[in-house]
Design a protein around this motif. Structure first.
Motif, PDB file in Angstrom:
ATOM      1  N   UNK A  17       0.826  -1.215   0.000  1.00  0.00           N
ATOM      2  CA  UNK A  17       0.000   0.000   0.000  1.00  0.00           C
ATOM      3  C   UNK A  17       0.856   1.258   0.000  1.00  0.00           C
ATOM      4  N   UNK A  18       1.906   1.277   0.814  1.00  0.00           N
ATOM      5  CA  UNK A  18       2.759   2.459   0.874  1.00  0.00           C
ATOM      6  C   UNK A  18       3.517   2.670  -0.436  1.00  0.00           C
ATOM      7  N   UNK A  19       3.958   1.568  -1.054  1.00  0.00           N
ATOM      8  CA  UNK A  19       4.661   1.679  -2.331  1.00  0.00           C
ATOM      9  C   UNK A  19       3.758   2.289  -3.398  1.00  0.00           C
ATOM     10  N   UNK A  20       2.538   1.749  -3.496  1.00  0.00           N
ATOM     11  CA  UNK A  20       1.632   2.207  -4.549  1.00  0.00           C
ATOM     12  C   UNK A  20       1.143   3.633  -4.288  1.00  0.00           C
ATOM     13  N   UNK A  21       0.649   3.884  -3.079  1.00  0.00           N
ATOM     14  CA  UNK A  21       0.081   5.196  -2.777  1.00  0.00           C
ATOM     15  C   UNK A  21       1.164   6.274  -2.788  1.00  0.00           C
ATOM     16  N   UNK A  22       2.348   5.948  -2.251  1.00  0.00           N
ATOM     17  CA  UNK A  22       3.444   6.905  -2.272  1.00  0.00           C
ATOM     18  C   UNK A  22       3.841   7.282  -3.680  1.00  0.00           C
ATOM     19  N   UNK A  23       3.837   6.278  -4.573  1.00  0.00           N
ATOM     20  CA  UNK A  23       4.164   6.532  -5.974  1.00  0.00           C
ATOM     21  C   UNK A  23       3.080   7.363  -6.643  1.00  0.00           C
ATOM     22  N   UNK A  24       1.822   7.055  -6.342  1.00  0.00           N
ATOM     23  CA  UNK A  24       0.713   7.801  -6.938  1.00  0.00           C
ATOM     24  C   UNK A  24       0.720   9.265  -6.502  1.00  0.00           C
ATOM     25  N   UNK A  25       1.049   9.484  -5.218  1.00  0.00           N
ATOM     26  CA  UNK A  25       1.056  10.851  -4.696  1.00  0.00           C
ATOM     27  C   UNK A  25       2.310  11.610  -5.105  1.00  0.00           C
ATOM     28  N   UNK A  26       3.353  10.856  -5.499  1.00  0.00           N
ATOM     29  CA  UNK A  26       4.628  11.510  -5.761  1.00  0.00           C
ATOM     30  C   UNK A  26       5.197  12.088  -4.480  1.00  0.00           C
ATOM     31  N   UNK A  27       5.008  11.347  -3.375  1.00  0.00           N
ATOM     32  CA  UNK A  27       5.396  11.844  -2.055  1.00  0.00           C
ATOM     33  C   UNK A  27       6.894  12.130  -1.993  1.00  0.00           C
ATOM     34  N   UNK A  28       7.245  13.356  -1.660  1.00  0.00           N
ATOM     35  CA  UNK A  28       8.629  13.779  -1.560  1.00  0.00           C
ATOM     36  C   UNK A  28       8.862  14.282  -0.143  1.00  0.00           C
ATOM     37  N   UNK A  29       8.919  13.322   0.768  1.00  0.00           N
ATOM     38  CA  UNK A  29       9.051  13.668   2.174  1.00  0.00           C
ATOM     39  C   UNK A  29      10.483  13.827   2.601  1.00  0.00           C
ATOM     40  N   UNK A  30      10.766  13.656   3.892  1.00  0.00           N
ATOM     41  CA  UNK A  30      12.117  13.808   4.414  1.00  0.00           C
ATOM     42  C   UNK A  30      13.091  12.868   3.717  1.00  0.00           C
ATOM     43  N   UNK A  31      14.331  13.293   3.510  1.00  0.00           N
ATOM     44  CA  UNK A  31      15.305  12.429   2.843  1.00  0.00           C
ATOM     45  C   UNK A  31      15.633  11.204   3.665  1.00  0.00           C
ATOM     46  N   UNK A  32      16.220  10.219   2.991  1.00  0.00           N
ATOM     47  CA  UNK A  32      16.550   8.976   3.666  1.00  0.00           C
ATOM     48  C   UNK A  32      15.307   8.175   3.980  1.00  0.00           C
ATOM     49  N   UNK A  33      15.359   7.406   5.053  1.00  0.00           N
ATOM     50  CA  UNK A  33      14.246   6.547   5.439  1.00  0.00           C
ATOM     51  C   UNK A  33      13.559   7.045   6.702  1.00  0.00           C
ATOM     52  N   UNK A  34      13.782   8.298   7.058  1.00  0.00           N
ATOM     53  CA  UNK A  34      13.278   8.813   8.323  1.00  0.00           C
ATOM     54  C   UNK A  34      11.773   8.657   8.466  1.00  0.00           C
ATOM     55  N   UNK A  35      11.035   9.084   7.458  1.00  0.00           N
ATOM     56  CA  UNK A  35       9.578   9.066   7.552  1.00  0.00           C
ATOM     57  C   UNK A  35       9.051   7.645   7.724  1.00  0.00           C
TER      58      UNK A  35
END
Length: 264
Positions: A27-45
């Motif tokens: 779910x996170x892979x698909x939704x993140x890709x759909x939203x174009x989520x550009x959050x904090x760098x690295x894996x922090x979020x």
């Protein structure tokens, strides 16, 4: 504001899907890709919202966990802890050894999509196959049974399989009552997710950043609240309808993912 809303949405998705047999990773892979989520760098979020989900389980089952901690001199509490640790062991060892391969699979979106559909049909088959449940308590599970569930959890290292789905279905195949299987999966999630988070922190330490502290906090809070709701609701749904609703959801959502990946 858009970044905050995306963080809120992804945190809710993490919390709602982490403990249900429908794969939070997919779910996170698909939704993140759909939203174009550009959050904090690295894996922090991703790391922090997982911590929110872990904390939710600890809060929901705080009385049970505290009761076990206070009575470690009692046989039942000792068996409870033993079974959780034995089930955690395979993932701890194999996860550390296969870390690079697991990360590579996260870059192949077709893998979680196919795993979702295949897992949905597997759940439907297991629901029909399992008729008798001889284990009615976590404390009644043998060491071999707990270890076997741990090896089932290793299957969830393939994105889209679902950690909770693999452990719950594995437990049921071994004769554990479905509600007990779900609770065992929740308890097992605590050391498993905590260990995975700690290892991910170690591996990604140089790229971590907390510059987007407010965005991270929103995702953490959303994951915490959503996970508390999901854990409580899951037991009710399982008791009333079994796992078929989750299976059909996986098949539909996975098919949608496959179509999106193949269509570009």
């Amino acid at each position: 504001m858009q970044l905050f809303l995306e963080a809120l949405f992804l945190g809710l998705i993490e919390g709602l899907t982490e403990f249900l047999p429908i794969s939070s990773t997919a779910h996170l892979l698909l939704v993140g890709e759909m939203l174009g989520f550009d959050g904090p760098p690295g894996k922090t979020f991703e790391i922090v919202i997982q911590l929110g989900a872990i904390l939710a389980v600890c809060v929901v089952y705080r009385n049970r966990l505290w009761g076990v901690a206070r009575s470690l001199d009692k046989p039942d509490s000792q068996v409870f802890v033993r079974n959780i640790l034995l089930a955690f062991l395979p993932a701890a060892v194999i996860g550390a050894l296969a870390y690079k391969h697991i990360k590579q699979m996260l870059d192949m979106p077709l893998v979680p999509a196919v795993a979702l559909v295949a897992g949905g049909f597997a759940i439907l088959a297991i629901e029909r196959l399992v008729k008798r449940c001889r284990v009615q308590r976590i404390e009644d599970m043998s060491p071999a049974m707990a270890l076997a569930v741990g090896f089932c959890q290793v299957l969830a290292m393939v994105p889209g399989v679902s950690r909770s789905g693999a452990t719950i279905m594995g437990s049921m195949l071994l004769g554990v009552e479905r509600r007990v299987a779900a609770e065992f999966s929740f308890f097992l999630a605590i050391p498993t997710m905590a260990g995975a988070t700690a290892y991910s922190l170690y591996k990604n330490w140089s790229s971590l950043s907390f510059d987007h502290g407010a965005v991270i906090a929103v995702g953490f809070a959303a994951a915490f609240v959503a996970a508390m709701v999901a854990v409580k609701a899951c037991i009710g749904i399982i008791g009333r309808y079994g796992f078929a609703p989750f299976a059909w959801y996986r098949i539909v959502f996975g098919s949608l993912m496959i179509w999106m990946v193949l269509s570009g």
